[in-house]
Design an enzyme around this catalytic site. Structure first.
Site, short mmCIF file in Angstrom:
data_model
loop_
_atom_site.label_atom_id
_atom_site.label_comp_id
_atom_site.label_asym_id
_atom_site.label_seq_id
_atom_site.Cartn_x
_atom_site.Cartn_y
_atom_site.Cartn_z
N HIS A 631 0.47 -1.23 -0.20
CA HIS A 631 -0.09 0.00 -0.01
C HIS A 631 0.71 1.19 0.08
O HIS A 631 0.45 2.13 -0.11
CB HIS A 631 -1.18 -0.18 1.03
CG HIS A 631 -0.63 0.39 2.41
ND1 HIS A 631 -0.20 -0.58 3.31
CD2 HIS A 631 -0.20 1.45 2.98
CE1 HIS A 631 0.35 0.02 4.63
NE2 HIS A 631 0.26 1.44 4.28
N ASP A 678 -0.99 -7.32 1.22
CA ASP A 678 -0.21 -6.09 1.30
C ASP A 678 1.49 -6.19 1.51
O ASP A 678 2.19 -6.13 2.52
CB ASP A 678 -0.55 -5.48 2.52
CG ASP A 678 -0.06 -3.90 2.51
OD1 ASP A 678 0.40 -3.30 1.61
OD2 ASP A 678 -0.50 -3.33 3.79
N SER A 774 4.19 2.05 8.34
CA SER A 774 3.84 1.01 7.46
C SER A 774 4.99 0.61 6.41
O SER A 774 5.89 1.33 6.14
CB SER A 774 3.00 1.61 6.09
OG SER A 774 1.64 1.61 6.92
N1 ARG Z 1 -0.95 2.39 7.11
C1 ARG Z 1 -0.32 2.96 8.28
C2 ARG Z 1 0.95 3.71 7.58
O1 ARG Z 1 0.61 4.46 6.68
C3 ARG Z 1 0.14 2.05 9.07
C4 ARG Z 1 -0.93 1.83 10.16
C5 ARG Z 1 -0.71 0.72 11.15
N2 ARG Z 1 -1.62 1.18 12.18
C6 ARG Z 1 -1.83 0.50 13.25
N3 ARG Z 1 -2.76 0.99 14.07
N4 ARG Z 1 -1.03 -0.50 13.44
O2 ARG Z 1 2.07 3.71 7.98
#
Ligand code: ARG
Length: 827
Positions: A631, A678, A774
Site C-alpha cells: 500500500h 499487502d 507502514s
Molecule cells: N498504514 C499505516 C501507515 O501508513 C500504518 C498503520 C498501522 N496502524 C496501526 N494501528 N498499527 O504507516
C-alpha cells in the site's frame, strides 16, 4: 581596487558638472594619476581638447577604454544570446494527443497514405478547424499548431481522427494547462442540438461525435516518431485476412518503436505475445505499451509490460479495429525484443440464455470476453439462467476470482449485477463459489478497469438452495465446501481461513497425540506446548555420511542441505546458526507506547523516503533487496521507483549510513487496495557493502510452515507517529514490544482479517504501530538459534493503539514462496 578619486574630499555640486570639469592625469612614465585637478575651462578649450586627445591614449586610459569596449561587447552578446537562445529555452513545449470520431464520412483506403491528396485535403480541413478553435480560445497566445497524424476506419461507422496539439508556454506556466481544459475547449465548440438526441454535433463544418473525444498529454518522443518528424522505427501492419496469424518480430533498435496494427473493418485485433526481452525496471526505461487506438493516448492504454517473459503466451484484444504498440528502451546493450503475432478476430457478443439441466452440480462454463485472452477495459456480458426447479439455485465457481458485495470504493476488476444486487470482482489465489438462491438468475458482468485484465472462466450449475454443501460438509466463506473433519485441524482448507475461525485454541498442555494432530507446530522453532514437547526429539539421528548433516554435539540428521535453509533441522538449531540473517551485530546492552531504540539495534530497519520525506518503513533482505508493504506504492505517483530513496543503517531520521535510490518495485500481483496481499519487494539501485555490516544486516524470512503462535512477543519498530493525534513522525527510531493476538480474537473485532494478516499489539491498546510505520518490520526472535525473523509487515489498523484494535500486519510466512520465487537466493 581602490582609486584616488574615491579618496578625494567631496567638492561643491556645481564644480562636478561635465561641461566644466576635466580630469587630468600625471603622464610621467605611465605612472597612475595621483590626484585630480579641477579647473575652470574658460578660454582653454582648444588646448584642453588637444591635451585630452593626448591623455586619452595614455596607457591607463587605454585600459579603461579597453575595459569599456569589452563591457559593451559583453552586454550586446548577452542580450543577443538571451533573445535568441535562452528565451527560447525558457519555454516549454506541451504536446497533447487525442482522437475523435467524424460521423457521416465514409472511410477511403487512400486515407492510409499520409501523402495522398485525400488525406492531405481532409487533414488540412480538420487542422484549419482546430486552428480556428484554439486561436480564439483563452490559450490562443500559446497555441502553436495541430497535426492530424492518422485517419482510420471505425467499426461503428465514420472516421477516427487522431491528432496532436502543440502549445509553447513560458517556463512555469505549464501548470495552467490541463488535459481537461484543452479537451473542453474543443468539446465546447461542438454545437449539439437537443432535438436530434445524438452525441454527434457540429464543429464548424465537421460532424463530430462528442462521446468519442479523448485527449491526454503526450511525450515529445511520441510526437516526433508518430508524426514522422523524428527518428525511431515505425510500422503500419494490417491484419487484412481472417483466420491468419501475422507474425511480429520487433527490436527497438533506435530506443523507440511504434507499431500500428490495423484489422479488417468490423473486426477487432488480438495480439499474442510469445516472448519479450526487456530490462525490468517498472517501465522506467524499458516497456511495451499496448494502446486501444493508433496514437499513444494514455487513457487508452490496454496493457503495459515492464518485465521480460517467455514461458507462457499472453494475448490482448482491442475494442476497435486498431491497436498501437510502443516498444521503448534506454539501454544500448540489451535491446528490447518482442516476438509474437496478431490477427483479426470477430467482435464478440458475450452472454446468452442458459437453461440448466435437472441435476445438481457444475455443467457448463461462462468465460470472460475473448477468453483466454486478457479481457479489455470496456465490455458488457449478460447471461440469463433458468433452473428446472424452484428449489434449485445457480452456483458460479471461479478458480482465481471472487465476487463480493460492492463497497463504496469502486470495482477495479469488473463489477457484477446479479438479480439487481451489485458486486465487485477481485482476483485471488484460490477457488471460490458464488451461490444465488433463486431459480431465475440474471448475471451482468461489466469490465471496469484501467487496463486489460486476466481472463476468468466460471463454471455454472445447479445447487440445492436448502443444502448448499453436501451432508457432512462445511461451507467456507469463499463458498467452497470442505469436509466437516477438516474444520479446526490447523490447516487452512478453505483458503480464506474461515474453517479455522471460532475454533477452540489448541491445547497448550500437549497430550501424546498432539504431534500427530498439529504437525505444523512441530519442530518449527516455536514452543507450542507448555512443556516444549513439540520441539523435542525433532530429528532422527542417523549415521554421519555424505547424505547427512552434522549438527553440533556430533548428531547427524538426514537432511543433507540443512545449513542455513531457514528451517531449524538440528534439535539444537545449530544448522541455522551463523547464517547471514537475523543477527544483531553490535550487542547493545515510539511508535505508540514505545521507546527510543539503540543505535544499530534493528539493523534491518529501513526508512523509505518519498519525494525527500520519510513515508514508509521496510526491512533489509539482502544487499540489494528490501521488503515493504504494497500500500506504500499505491497509485501512479507512489508506484514510480524514481521518487523513492531507501535509508539504511539509520537511527536518527536523516542520518543514514547508506542512502540509495530504488530501481524496481514489485507489488504482489494480488494486492488490490484492500490491504490483503499487502507486500512489495524493492530492488535497490546500489547495494550496501560489507564495511557497513555493523549498521546494516538482513533479517530472516520465516519458512511457510513457521507460524508465529499467539501470545508470543515480538517487536515493532519505525519512525512513524508516536500518538494517533501527532502530525509528524518521530526523529529517533522507536521500538515497542507487542504480543501476537490470536486470529479469532482479531477477526471478532475487525471482521476483515484475511489468512494473510496477523494481528499484534495489546488488547488494552497503547502499544502499536502508527502512520509512517507502514512497510516496517514486526521482528520476532527464534528461541533455538536466537535469530530474528520477519514475522510481519506493518499494514493497517483502526486508529493507533486503541484498546481492542491491535495493529494488523502482513503475515510474512504466508509469502515465503512468493519471496523465494522472486529472490531464490534469499535465506
Ligand atoms: N498504514 C499505516 C501507515 O501508513 C500504518 C498503520 C498501522 N496502524 C496501526 N494501528 N498499527 O504507516
Amino acid at each position: 581596487m581602490e582609486t584616488p578619486m574615491e579618496k578625494e574630499p567631496s567638492k561643491p555640486e556645481e564644480e562636478l558638472s561635465v561641461s566644466n570639469v576635466s580630469l587630468q592625469m600625471d603622464s610621467a612614465e605611465g605612472k597612475p594619476a595621483k590626484r585630480r585637478v579641477l579647473r575652470k575651462a574658460h578660454g582653454q578649450l582648444k588646448s584642453r581638447k588637444k591635451a585630452k586627445r593626448r591623455a586619452l591614449w595614455e596607457f591607463p586610459n587605454k585600459i579603461i577604454l579597453f575595459t569599456a569596449v569589452l563591457f559593451v561587447i559583453a552586454v550586446i552578446t548577452w542580450s543577443l544570446l538571451w533573445v535568441f537562445i535562452f528565451r527560447i529555452e525558457n519555454k516549454d513545449v506541451l504536446y497533447f494527443v487525442g482522437l475523435f470520431r467524424l460521423a457521416n464520412v465514409e472511410f477511403l483506403p487512400e486515407y492510409r497514405q499520409r501523402d495522398s491528396k485525400e488525406f492531405v485535403s481532409m487533414s488540412e480541413n480538420i487542422q484549419q478547424v482546430m486552428n480556428r478553435v484554439y486561436k480564439t480560445s483563452t490559450f490562443s497566445k500559446y497555441y502553436k499548431l495541430s497535426i492530424v497524424s492518422d485517419i482510420s476506419s471505425n467499426n461503428n461507422g465514420g472516421l477516427l481522427v487522431h491528432f496532436w496539439l502543440v502549445f509553447v508556454v513560458p517556463q512555469g506556466k505549464g501548470q495552467t494547462f490541463c488535459e481537461d481544459c484543452i479537451s473542453a475547449i474543443l468539446k465546447d465548440s461542438v454545437q449539439t442540438s437537443i432535438l436530434n438526441r445524438t452525441s454527434v454535433g457540429s464543429l464548424q463544418s465537421l460532424a463530430v461525435d462528442m462521446d468519442s473525444f479523448v485527449l491526454t498529454i503526450g511525450l515529445r518522443s511520441d510526437y516526433t516518431s508518430t508524426t514522422g518528424t523524428g527518428l525511431g522505427c515505425a510500422y503500419d501492419l494490417h491484419a487484412d485476412r481472417l483466420g491468419q496469424r501475422f507474425p511480429l518480430d520487433v527490436s527497438a533498435v533506435s530506443g523507440i518503436c511504434h507499431i500500428k496494427l490495423i484489422a479488417l473493418l468490423g473486426h477487432v485485433l488480438r495480439l499474442t505475445i510469445v516472448s519479450i526481452q526487456l530490462t525490468a525496471d517498472n517501465c522506467i526505461t524499458d516497456s511495451l505499451t499496448l494502446y486501444d487506438s493508433l496514437m499513444p493516448i494514455k487513457s487508452l492504454i490496454l496493457y503495459q509490460i515492464c518485465e521480460p517473459f517467455n514461458e507462457s503466451l499472453m494475448s490482448f484484444v482491442s475494442t476497435n479495429n486498431a491497436m498501437l504498440l510502443t516498444l521503448k528502451s534506454a539501454q544500448i546493450k540489451l535491446l528490447p525484443k518482442l516476438d509474437g503475432y496478431f490477427e483479426a478476430i470477430p467482435q464478440e457478443q458475450c452472454g446468452g440464455t442458459i437453461s440448466t439441466t435437472a441435476g445438481i452440480g457444475f455443467e457448463g462454463k461462462i468465460p470472460s470476453p475473448h477468453y483466454p485472452s486478457y479481457y479489455p477495459p470496456k465490455c458488457i456480458c449478460i447471461w440469463s439462467f433458468q433452473t428446472h426447479h424452484l428449489r434449485l439455485g445457480i452456483a458460479l465457481k471461479f478458480q482465481n476470482y471472487v465476487i463480493r458485495a460492492k463497497t463504496i470504493s469502486g470495482c477495479d476488476h469488473g463489477w457484477w449485477k446479479i438479480n439487481q444486487q451489485m458486486y465487485c470482482g477481485y482476483y485471488t489465489d484460490h477457488q471460490t463459489v458464488f451461490r444465488i438462491a433463486s431459480p431465475t438468475v440474471n448475471v451482468e458482468f461489466h469490465c471496469s478497469s484501467k487496463l486489460s485484465q486476466e481472463p476468468f472462466l466460471a463454471e455454472y450449475g445447479n445447487y440445492n438452495i436448502s443444502l448448499p454443501c453436501p451432508a457432512g460438509h462445511f461451507q467456507c466463506t469463499s463458498g467452497i465446501c470442505i469436509q466437516q473433519a477438516q474444520r479446526c485441524d490447523g490447516v487452512d482448507d478453505c483458503f480464506d481461513g474461515s474453517d479455522e475461525l471460532f475454533c477452540a485454541i489448541p491445547p497448550k498442555d500437549c497430550n501424546a497425540s498432539f504431534s500427530n494432530q498439529h504437525n505444523s507446530f512441530v519442530c518449527n522453532g516455536v514452543n507450542d506446548c507448555e512443556d516444549g514437547r513439540d520441539e523435542q526429539n525433532c530429528t532422527e539421528s542417523v549415521p554421519c555420511n555424505n547424505n547427512s548433516f552434522r549438527c553440533s554435539g556430533n548428531i547427524c540428521i538426514k537432511k543433507k542441505n540443512a545449513k542455513c535453509d531457514t528451517l531449524v533441522d538440528c534439535p539444537d538449531g545449530s544448522d541455522e546458526r551463523s547464517c547471514s540473517c537475523g543477527m544483531k551485530t553490535t550487542f547493545q546492552k515510539r511508535i505508540i507506547g514505545g521507546s527510543d531504540a539503540e543505535e544499530s539495534e534493528w539493523p534491518w530497519q529501513v526508512s523509505l523516503h518519498f519525494a525527500e520525506s520519510a513515508y514508509c518503513g521496510a526491512s533489509v533482505l539482502s544487499k540489494e533487496w528490501l521488503l515493504s508493504a504494497a500500500h506504500c506504492f499505491q497509485g501512479d505517483i507512489l508506484s514510480d521507483p524514481r521518487s523513492w530513496t531507501a535509508h539504511l543503517g539509520m537511527h536518527v531520521q536523516g542520518k543514514a549510513k547508506f542512502v540509495t535510490s530504488i530501481k524496481r518495485i514489485i507489488v504482489h500481483e494480488r494486492y488490490s487496495n484492500n490491504f490483503d496481499y499487502d507486500i512489495a519487494l524493492l530492488q535497490l539501485s546500489s547495494s550496501w557493502v560489507d564495511t557497513m555490516k555493523h549498521f546494516i544486516q538482513p533479517i530472516c524470512i520465516p519458512p511457510a510452515a513457521q507460524k508465529v503462535s499467539s501470545g508470543s512477543k515480538c517487536w515493532v519498530t519505525g519512525w512513524g507517529r508516536r500518538l494517533e493525534a501527532d502530525t509528524k513522525g518521530s526523529t529517533i527510531l522507536q521500538k515497542a514490544e507487542v504480543e501476537i493476538i490470536d486470529q479469532t480474537t482479531c477477526y471478532s473485532t475487525y471482521g476483515l482479517i484475511s489468512p494473510r494478516m496477523i494481528c499484534a499489539g495489546l488488547i488494552s491498546g497503547k502499544r502499536d504501530a502508527c502512520k509512517g510505520d507502514s512497510g516496517g518490520p514486526l521482528s520476532c526472535q527464534r528461541k533455538v538459534d536466537g535469530k530474528w525473523y520477519l514475522a510481519g509487515i506493518v499494514s493497517w489498523g483502526y486508529g493507533c493503539g486503541r484498546p481492542n484494535f491491535p495493529g494488523v500486519y502482513s503475515s510474512v510466512s504466508n509469502f515465503a514462496s512468493w519471496i523465494h520465487k522472486h529472490l531464490p537466493f534469499i535465506l
